[in-house]
Design a protein around this motif. Structure first.
Motif, PDB file in Angstrom:
ATOM      1  N   PRO A 323       0.808  -1.219   0.000  1.00  0.00           N
ATOM      2  CA  PRO A 323       0.000   0.000   0.000  1.00  0.00           C
ATOM      3  C   PRO A 323       0.846   1.277   0.000  1.00  0.00           C
ATOM      4  O   PRO A 323       0.614   2.194  -0.807  1.00  0.00           O
ATOM      5  N   ARG A 358      -5.761   2.073  -0.564  1.00  0.00           N
ATOM      6  CA  ARG A 358      -6.972   1.757   0.195  1.00  0.00           C
ATOM      7  C   ARG A 358      -7.588   0.431  -0.267  1.00  0.00           C
ATOM      8  O   ARG A 358      -8.001  -0.395   0.551  1.00  0.00           O
ATOM      9  N   SER A 361      -5.271  -2.370   1.127  1.00  0.00           N
ATOM     10  CA  SER A 361      -5.390  -2.570   2.576  1.00  0.00           C
ATOM     11  C   SER A 361      -6.702  -3.264   2.926  1.00  0.00           C
ATOM     12  O   SER A 361      -6.735  -4.149   3.793  1.00  0.00           O
ATOM     13  N   THR A 362      -7.772  -2.895   2.250  1.00  0.00           N
ATOM     14  CA  THR A 362      -9.066  -3.535   2.510  1.00  0.00           C
ATOM     15  C   THR A 362      -9.015  -5.013   2.161  1.00  0.00           C
ATOM     16  O   THR A 362      -9.505  -5.866   2.919  1.00  0.00           O
ATOM     17  N   ARG A 365      -6.888  -6.986   4.721  1.00  0.00           N
ATOM     18  CA  ARG A 365      -7.629  -7.183   5.971  1.00  0.00           C
ATOM     19  C   ARG A 365      -8.692  -8.269   5.794  1.00  0.00           C
ATOM     20  O   ARG A 365      -8.857  -9.142   6.651  1.00  0.00           O
ATOM     21  N   SER A 371      -1.597  -6.946   9.866  1.00  0.00           N
ATOM     22  CA  SER A 371      -1.936  -5.560   9.561  1.00  0.00           C
ATOM     23  C   SER A 371      -0.748  -4.740   9.089  1.00  0.00           C
ATOM     24  O   SER A 371      -0.919  -3.658   8.524  1.00  0.00           O
ATOM     25  N   GLY A 372       0.443  -5.223   9.307  1.00  0.00           N
ATOM     26  CA  GLY A 372       1.617  -4.476   8.879  1.00  0.00           C
ATOM     27  C   GLY A 372       2.881  -5.042   9.489  1.00  0.00           C
ATOM     28  O   GLY A 372       2.886  -6.095  10.133  1.00  0.00           O
ATOM     29  N   SER A 416       4.332   1.507   6.683  1.00  0.00           N
ATOM     30  CA  SER A 416       3.807   0.147   6.590  1.00  0.00           C
ATOM     31  C   SER A 416       3.806  -0.589   7.925  1.00  0.00           C
ATOM     32  O   SER A 416       3.481  -1.770   7.968  1.00  0.00           O
ATOM     33  N   ASN A 419      -1.036  -1.001   8.375  1.00  0.00           N
ATOM     34  CA  ASN A 419      -1.753  -0.590   7.166  1.00  0.00           C
ATOM     35  C   ASN A 419      -3.234  -0.297   7.467  1.00  0.00           C
ATOM     36  O   ASN A 419      -3.923   0.266   6.610  1.00  0.00           O
ATOM     37  N   TRP A 420      -3.699  -0.666   8.647  1.00  0.00           N
ATOM     38  CA  TRP A 420      -5.054  -0.309   9.076  1.00  0.00           C
ATOM     39  C   TRP A 420      -5.137  -0.348  10.585  1.00  0.00           C
ATOM     40  O   TRP A 420      -4.228  -0.810  11.241  1.00  0.00           O
TER      41      TRP A 420
END
Length: 420
Positions: A323, A358, A361-362, A365, A371-372, A416, A419-420
């Motif tokens: 991302p 975006r 990342s979606t 997930r 997540s990173g 990174s 990422n969320w």
């Protein structure tokens, strides 16, 4: 003067349910009498390599099996495989049954049983000598059991060099398998996390080749100077776009319902198509970052992989900085980044640099990836070391649409951590 020529290469391709049962017929027809089959213990446990070996032997050729390929090969594991092949050969052909690790092991075995020298002589600079093979290689049939690496289509063998704590590769057109036999039936045993990580490798292959530096923006080269990764080009674009379209409808389903035959077949096709694209256009920042991420892992052990040692699977390592990396490359070709985002998610909205990050990342997930970087054990204190490892991957960074500085890469790694 800029380049006016792009190159394209691909293996012979046999695709479809039951295709792996025809390997023996094809090898016998080629005149092969002694065949080395390369696989790994996990794939061997599925029974597919034994079945294929028996079918090859029934067609005539004698088969010797090496079932100790390492998941995420190292220079040490490749030397062991090469030694086995040298001791039990000579062979007329090699068959690789497995994921990218088994296929890359077979590529190294093929190279070092047909050419003089040692492994590091052929590894890409600055890690190794960058030597080109001087002798022809044996026919290599690659039969993937994971929907991810595209190794059945490419000219690259990836490995960890243990003493230098770096992941790198060997790259030469002669390493490309002679034939890719893609049988989706062999992928049904993939655990969900393997499907997720390997699928992100497919996705990044497509995205990176699609957003790579355009072939005509490179300096002109003489025929003998051209490298396998020639930059984005019209033919590689077609494969990348189709791969992304397939992923948009199949990826989530394949992870969450591995028994869905249509999704598995689409993922297998996407992996092959992406390999046919990036194997010529090349990859760039996310893959360059992935090498130190995987090579410097300390304690992370993902579900669905062998738990006897720490590992960040290649596709997972690639995805961790994707991302942020595509946020960095956006300004080089906004229209391509937007097009890619909408191929992956037709409902994606917006026109800024955050659209593709975006969407990625979606997706990450949704398929259960970490997540990173922080979740797999890295922190701010690791950034300088990770940047140093990435800067060793000049073969990949040369294909980036924007030339990243050390500061740019540090910003990507810092961005990174989550990422969320």
């Amino acid at each position: 003067m800029t380049e006016t020529v792009f190159t394209y290469g691909a293996p012979g391709l046999k695709f479809g349910s039951g295709a792996s049962a025809e390997i023996g017929h094809d090898l016998a027809a080629s005149g092969a009498r002694r065949v080395l089959l390369v696989t790994d213990p996990g794939v061997a446990a599925t029974g597919h390599p034994t079945r294929i070996a028996e079918q090859v032997a029934a067609a005539g050729p004698e088969v010797t099996t090496y079932a100790e390929a390492r998941v995420e090969p190292t220079d040490e594991s490749l030397r062991e495989a090469i030694g086995f092949a040298r001791d039990t050969g000579p062979f007329d052909a090699i068959v690789a049954v497995g994921g990218g690790s088994a296929i890359d092991t077979a590529k190294a075995v093929n190279l070092l049983t047909t050419n003089p020298g040692e492994l590091l002589d052929y590894v890409n600079p600055p890690v190794g000598g960058g030597r080109a093979p001087s002798e022809p290689l044996l026919p290599l049939v690659a039969c993937p059991t994971t929907t991810g690496t595209g190794a059945e289509s490419t000219t690259v063998c990836v490995l960890d060099v243990l003493e230098q704590h770096v992941k790198t590769g060997i790259s030469h057109p002669r390493l490309r398998p002679t034939s890719a036999v893609v049988d989706p039936e062999l992928t049904f045993s993939q655990p969900a996390m393997v499907t997720a990580a390997a699928g992100m490798d497919v996705l990044c292959h497509a995205l990176e080749s699609y957003t790579a530096r355009w072939y005509a923006d490179f300096p002109a080269k003489q025929p003998g100077e051209r490298v396998p990764y020639c930059g984005a080009n019209p033919i590689a674009d077609l494969w990348a776009e189709k791969a992304m379209s397939l992923l948009s409808t199949a990826f989530r389903t394949a992870v969450h319902d591995g028994s869905d035959r249509d999704a598995r077949q689409q993922m297998a096709m996407a992996a092959t198509f992406a390999g046919l694209g990036f194997g010529n256009a090349g990859v760039h920042v996310p893959h360059a970052n992935a090498y130190p991420i995987a090579g410097r892992v300390r304690d992370y052990r993902p579900e669905g992989y062998p738990d006897d040692e720490a590992i960040v699977p290649h596709g997972m390592a690639v995805s961790m900085t994707a991302p942020a990396a595509f946020g960095f490359t956006f300004e080089a070709s906004p229209e391509r980044h937007h097009r890619a985002a909408r191929l992956l998610d037709p409902d994606a909205t917006g026109d800024g640099p955050d659209v593709l990050p975006r969407v990625l990342s979606t997706l990450m997930r949704d398929i259960g990836l970490p997540s990173g970087l922080a979740e797999i054990g890295y922190g701010e204190s690791d950034v300088d070391d990770l940047v140093a490892g990435t800067l060793q991957q000049q073969r990949l960074l040369a294909t980036a649409p924007r030339e990243p500085t050390a500061e740019d890469l540090a910003a990507v790694f810092r961005g990174s951590m989550a990422n969320w």
